[in-house]
Design an enzyme around this catalytic site. Structure first.
Site, PDB file in Angstrom:
ATOM      1  CD  GLU A 150       5.878  -0.543   4.360  1.00 28.06           C
ATOM      2  OE1 GLU A 150       4.763  -0.932   4.712  1.00 28.06           O
ATOM      3  OE2 GLU A 150       6.168   0.662   4.247  1.00 28.06           O
ATOM      4  N   GLY A 159       0.831  -1.199   0.000  1.00 23.60           N
ATOM      5  CA  GLY A 159       0.000   0.000   0.000  1.00 23.60           C
ATOM      6  C   GLY A 159       0.863   1.245   0.000  1.00 23.60           C
TER       7      GLY A 159
HETATM    8  C1  A5P Z   1       3.169   0.912   6.427  1.00 23.67           C
HETATM    9  O1  A5P Z   1       4.338   1.301   7.042  1.00 23.67           O
HETATM   10  C2  A5P Z   1       2.833   1.852   5.327  1.00 23.67           C
HETATM   11  O2  A5P Z   1       3.842   2.140   4.443  1.00 23.67           O
HETATM   12  C3  A5P Z   1       1.589   1.407   4.571  1.00 23.67           C
HETATM   13  O3  A5P Z   1       1.879   0.720   3.402  1.00 23.67           O
HETATM   14  C4  A5P Z   1       0.849   2.615   4.238  1.00 23.67           C
HETATM   15  O4  A5P Z   1       0.738   3.350   5.442  1.00 23.67           O
HETATM   16  C5  A5P Z   1      -0.532   2.321   3.657  1.00 23.67           C
HETATM   17  O5  A5P Z   1      -1.335   1.765   4.635  1.00 23.67           O
HETATM   18  P1  A5P Z   1      -2.873   1.521   4.393  1.00 23.67           P
HETATM   19  O6  A5P Z   1      -3.000   0.505   3.338  1.00 23.67           O
HETATM   20  O7  A5P Z   1      -3.374   1.038   5.726  1.00 23.67           O
HETATM   21  O8  A5P Z   1      -3.484   2.840   4.007  1.00 23.67           O
END
Ligand code: A5P
Length: 236
Positions: free
Chosen positions: A106, A85
């Site tokens: 990530e 995401g």
């Molecule tokens: C996690 O550390 C983030 O990089 C998520 O990928 C990002 O915050 C998106 O999160 P949602 O899918 O919950 O919006």
């Protein structure tokens, strides 16, 4: 109107069309990535053979609970795909990530993948990055000094705004999976993400930041009118 969780799930479902048998896949973190892991688990139950590399302890626990085969990044080697995401999707598919605090792993996992696909509901697309606070992961030693230097650095990159140390629900410093702290930069607008990235990484104590530049090759955005698949020509 479709509920935002439905939209996230639709984006996640569309990402599955890019998954083929035998792939090694980076598994993102956050509520949208969670949908993807759930849907991937259904395919695994139906016989799909994949190996997942989780980008956080939370995703690891989810994958294990759903019997998705997983490995560490070093065990898996180069990845075919990473599906994750984002907090904001900007021009050229530059991203802000790290709202959930998992940005370091990530970014390492996305960088190890042949392709990164972002999944999100369409409200994450923005003409300019920066409304969402930019997470900056820092080591705990000298964090106040690091924050001061970061404030100077963001100004030098043409940004203005407030920095704040992230706290957890109990008011304690938020600690990442790797034992670091997060400083959120509330900048409003990031006119030059490349310049900002450079100056932030020059500050000693900074481990990584949540600007993902040149990493995503596609973004699958779900809205009430359907799915849009964007490439790097995207400029909202
Ligand atoms: C996690 O550390 C983030 O990089 C998520 O990928 C990002 O915050 C998106 O999160 P949602 O899918 O919950 O919006």
């Amino acid at each position: 109107m479709a509920h935002v969780e439905d939209l996230k799930r639709r984006a996640a479902a569309h990402a599955l069309t890019f998954v083929t048998d035998g792939m090694r896949i980076g598994l993102g973190t956050g509520s949208t990535a969670r949908h993807f892991v759930e849907l991937l688990a259904e395919k695994v139950r139906d016989g799909l053979n994949v190996l997942g590399v989780p980008t956080s302890v939370a995703t690891l626990e989810q994958a294990v609970s759903l019997d998705v085969p997983i490995a560490t990044l070093d065990e898996a080697g180069p990845l075919d795909l990473c599906v994750d995401g984002a907090d904001e999707v900007g021009p050229g598919l530059a991203l802000i990530k790290g709202g959930g605090g998992a940005l370091l792993r990530e970014k390492i996992v996305a960088s190890a993948a042949r392709e990164m696909i972002v999944i999100a509901d369409e409200t994450k697309a923005v003409p300019v990055l920066g409304k969402f606070p930019l997470p900056i992961e820092v080591v705990d030693f000298g964090v106040a000094s690091t924050e001061r230097l970061l404030a100077e650095a963001v100004r030098a990159a043409g940004c203005e705004g407030r920095l704040s140390a992230r706290r957890d629900r109990d008011g304690h410093p938020f600690v990442t999976d790797h034992g670091h702290f997060i400083i959120d930069a509330h900048l409003g607008r990031i006119p030059d993400p490349v310049a900002l990235s450079r100056v932030i990484l020059d500050v000693p104590g900074v481990v990584e930041h949540g600007l993902f530049l040149g990493l995503a090759g596609r973004a699958i955005l779900a809205g009430p009118d359907g799915i849009k698949v964007l490439d790097r020509t995207f400029a909202a």
